[in-house]
Write a protein that holds these residues in place. Structure first.
Motif, mmCIF file in Angstrom:
data_model
loop_
_atom_site.group_PDB
_atom_site.id
_atom_site.type_symbol
_atom_site.label_atom_id
_atom_site.label_comp_id
_atom_site.label_asym_id
_atom_site.label_seq_id
_atom_site.Cartn_x
_atom_site.Cartn_y
_atom_site.Cartn_z
ATOM 1 N N SER A 170 -39.920 76.159 -34.572
ATOM 2 C CA SER A 170 -38.766 75.318 -34.877
ATOM 3 C C SER A 170 -37.979 75.918 -36.038
ATOM 4 C CB SER A 170 -39.233 73.909 -35.255
ATOM 5 O OG SER A 170 -39.919 73.959 -36.496
ATOM 6 N N ASP A 171 -36.783 75.391 -36.260
ATOM 7 C CA ASP A 171 -35.985 75.814 -37.409
ATOM 8 C C ASP A 171 -36.731 75.551 -38.711
ATOM 9 O OD1 ASP A 171 -33.963 76.581 -35.696
ATOM 10 O OD2 ASP A 171 -32.747 74.787 -36.022
ATOM 11 N N ALA A 172 -37.421 74.405 -38.793
ATOM 12 C CA ALA A 172 -38.167 74.061 -40.006
ATOM 13 C C ALA A 172 -39.297 75.054 -40.253
ATOM 14 C CB ALA A 172 -38.711 72.638 -39.917
ATOM 15 N N ALA A 173 -39.991 75.461 -39.186
ATOM 16 C CA ALA A 173 -41.068 76.447 -39.345
ATOM 17 C C ALA A 173 -40.498 77.787 -39.806
ATOM 18 C CB ALA A 173 -41.841 76.606 -38.043
ATOM 19 N N VAL A 216 -46.194 68.428 -22.921
ATOM 20 C CA VAL A 216 -46.936 68.460 -24.189
ATOM 21 C C VAL A 216 -48.232 69.236 -24.005
ATOM 22 C CG1 VAL A 216 -48.084 67.059 -25.946
ATOM 23 C CG2 VAL A 216 -45.896 66.306 -25.005
ATOM 24 N N ALA A 217 -48.896 69.028 -22.874
ATOM 25 C CA ALA A 217 -50.142 69.739 -22.591
ATOM 26 C C ALA A 217 -49.895 71.249 -22.529
ATOM 27 C CB ALA A 217 -50.758 69.244 -21.296
ATOM 28 N N ALA A 218 -48.812 71.666 -21.917
ATOM 29 C CA ALA A 218 -48.492 73.089 -21.811
ATOM 30 C C ALA A 218 -48.208 73.691 -23.190
ATOM 31 C CB ALA A 218 -47.308 73.305 -20.893
ATOM 32 N N ILE A 219 -47.477 72.962 -24.018
ATOM 33 C CA ILE A 219 -47.134 73.440 -25.354
ATOM 34 C C ILE A 219 -48.390 73.599 -26.208
ATOM 35 C CG2 ILE A 219 -45.976 72.828 -27.523
ATOM 36 C CD1 ILE A 219 -43.831 71.454 -25.793
ATOM 37 N N THR A 220 -49.301 72.654 -26.078
ATOM 38 C CA THR A 220 -50.481 72.656 -26.942
ATOM 39 C C THR A 220 -51.673 73.401 -26.360
ATOM 40 O OG1 THR A 220 -51.134 70.489 -26.076
ATOM 41 C CG2 THR A 220 -49.838 70.522 -28.112
ATOM 42 N N GLY A 221 -51.498 73.999 -25.199
ATOM 43 C CA GLY A 221 -52.554 74.806 -24.617
ATOM 44 C C GLY A 221 -53.646 74.025 -23.919
ATOM 45 N N HIS A 222 -53.314 72.877 -23.385
ATOM 46 C CA HIS A 222 -54.297 72.076 -22.650
ATOM 47 C C HIS A 222 -54.093 72.199 -21.153
ATOM 48 C CE1 HIS A 222 -56.253 69.902 -25.926
ATOM 49 N NE2 HIS A 222 -55.101 69.983 -26.524
ATOM 50 N N TRP A 239 -45.219 63.191 -32.063
ATOM 51 C CA TRP A 239 -43.767 63.360 -32.196
ATOM 52 C C TRP A 239 -43.147 63.835 -30.885
ATOM 53 C CZ3 TRP A 239 -43.203 66.348 -37.473
ATOM 54 C CH2 TRP A 239 -43.449 65.463 -38.524
ATOM 55 N N ARG A 240 -43.808 64.734 -30.160
ATOM 56 C CA ARG A 240 -43.255 65.243 -28.907
ATOM 57 C C ARG A 240 -43.240 64.165 -27.837
ATOM 58 N NH1 ARG A 240 -42.536 67.616 -32.562
ATOM 59 N NH2 ARG A 240 -42.135 69.787 -32.912
ATOM 60 N N VAL A 241 -44.279 63.348 -27.762
ATOM 61 C CA VAL A 241 -44.314 62.245 -26.802
ATOM 62 C C VAL A 241 -43.227 61.228 -27.161
ATOM 63 C CG1 VAL A 241 -45.696 60.308 -25.941
ATOM 64 C CG2 VAL A 241 -46.732 62.576 -26.184
ATOM 65 N N VAL A 294 -46.385 73.289 -43.153
ATOM 66 C CA VAL A 294 -45.205 73.047 -42.311
ATOM 67 C C VAL A 294 -45.374 73.723 -40.949
ATOM 68 C CG1 VAL A 294 -42.722 73.513 -42.054
ATOM 69 C CG2 VAL A 294 -43.613 72.639 -44.218
ATOM 70 N N THR A 295 -45.893 74.936 -40.929
ATOM 71 C CA THR A 295 -46.081 75.646 -39.658
ATOM 72 C C THR A 295 -47.062 74.898 -38.764
ATOM 73 O OG1 THR A 295 -45.574 77.747 -40.708
ATOM 74 C CG2 THR A 295 -46.718 77.840 -38.588
ATOM 75 N N MET A 296 -48.158 74.417 -39.340
ATOM 76 C CA MET A 296 -49.122 73.662 -38.533
ATOM 77 C C MET A 296 -48.502 72.372 -38.000
ATOM 78 S SD MET A 296 -52.744 74.293 -40.514
ATOM 79 C CE MET A 296 -53.774 73.692 -39.163
ATOM 80 N N LEU A 297 -47.718 71.704 -38.817
ATOM 81 C CA LEU A 297 -47.086 70.451 -38.405
ATOM 82 C C LEU A 297 -46.006 70.684 -37.348
ATOM 83 C CD1 LEU A 297 -46.828 67.391 -38.830
ATOM 84 C CD2 LEU A 297 -45.250 67.869 -40.684
ATOM 85 N N GLU A 298 -45.243 71.738 -37.487
ATOM 86 C CA GLU A 298 -44.116 72.001 -36.600
ATOM 87 C C GLU A 298 -44.501 72.687 -35.283
ATOM 88 O OE1 GLU A 298 -40.700 71.404 -36.704
ATOM 89 O OE2 GLU A 298 -41.162 69.992 -38.309
ATOM 90 N N THR A 299 -45.709 73.236 -35.212
ATOM 91 C CA THR A 299 -46.114 73.935 -33.997
ATOM 92 C C THR A 299 -47.300 73.289 -33.290
ATOM 93 O OG1 THR A 299 -47.640 75.390 -35.166
ATOM 94 C CG2 THR A 299 -45.347 76.164 -34.913
ATOM 95 N N GLY A 300 -48.073 72.508 -34.002
ATOM 96 C CA GLY A 300 -49.277 71.928 -33.423
ATOM 97 C C GLY A 300 -50.390 72.947 -33.242
ATOM 98 N N MET A 301 -50.291 74.089 -33.909
ATOM 99 C CA MET A 301 -51.307 75.128 -33.756
ATOM 100 C C MET A 301 -52.630 74.719 -34.393
ATOM 101 S SD MET A 301 -49.746 78.924 -34.185
ATOM 102 C CE MET A 301 -48.233 78.773 -35.100
#
Length: 168
Positions: free
Chosen positions: A74-77, A162-168, A151-153, A6-13
């Motif tokens: 996120s709340d889910a994470a 999205v690039a900023a969130i994912t570190g690109h 999902w974010r797009v 869930v953490t990987m899915l909700e954060t994109g880490m």
């Protein structure tokens, strides 16, 4: 397994960022009320954590052995991470947030105790086992990062956001 997935899915880490998460507040999982209790600077005077009104995970940045970035949770994470963290602390486990677990008999009950860090191979094995149990083929941890981005797009975030969130 659930907290990890869930953490990987909700954060994109990425796997390396997930592996760098620690179980104690001093290390990584930072809730707003916990942030207010921490000193803003390290003993050396460096900024410790950004003050935020939302939960954060402080994880290693890709390509660095020491630079950390704040990842919003996120709340889910949080719904899966907080109970998992509390269980780890009750086991007297220090970081990491996602350790390897080994079976142990406690009386007549079989339990698991945390030990050591979960490796990249360990993450792959969790995904492989869960995919097989669900009857799904060809699943890998990085697919959750792709799903997160999609999902974010779809939610209307601009590509640069999205690039900023994912570190690109």
């Amino acid at each position: 397994d659930r907290a990890l997935i869930v953490t990987m899915l909700e954060t994109g880490m990425r796997k390396m960022s997930i592996r760098s998460m620690g179980a104690s507040t001093e290390y990584t999982l930072l809730l707003p009320d916990e942030l207010s209790m921490l000193p803003a600077r390290t003993p050396g005077g460096e900024p410790r954590y950004a003050r935020a009104a939302y939960p954060l995970a402080r994880v290693l940045m890709k390509g660095s052995r020491s630079a950390r970035v704040n990842v919003p949770l996120s709340d889910a994470a949080c719904a899966v991470l907080v109970p998992w963290r509390d269980w780890l602390i009750a086991q007297r486990s220090s970081p990491p947030m996602f350790p390897r677990l080994k079976p142990k008999l406690v009386g007549a009950t079989r339990a698991h105790v945390p030990f050591g860090a979960l490796s990249d191979q360990g993450i792959w094995e969790i995904f492989d086992a869960r995919a097989k149990a669900a009857g799904i083929a060809h699943v890998n941890p990085h697919m959750l990062r792709h799903t997160f981005i999609t999902w974010r797009v779809s939610a209307g975030l601009a590509p640069h956001e999205v690039a900023a969130i994912t570190g690109h």
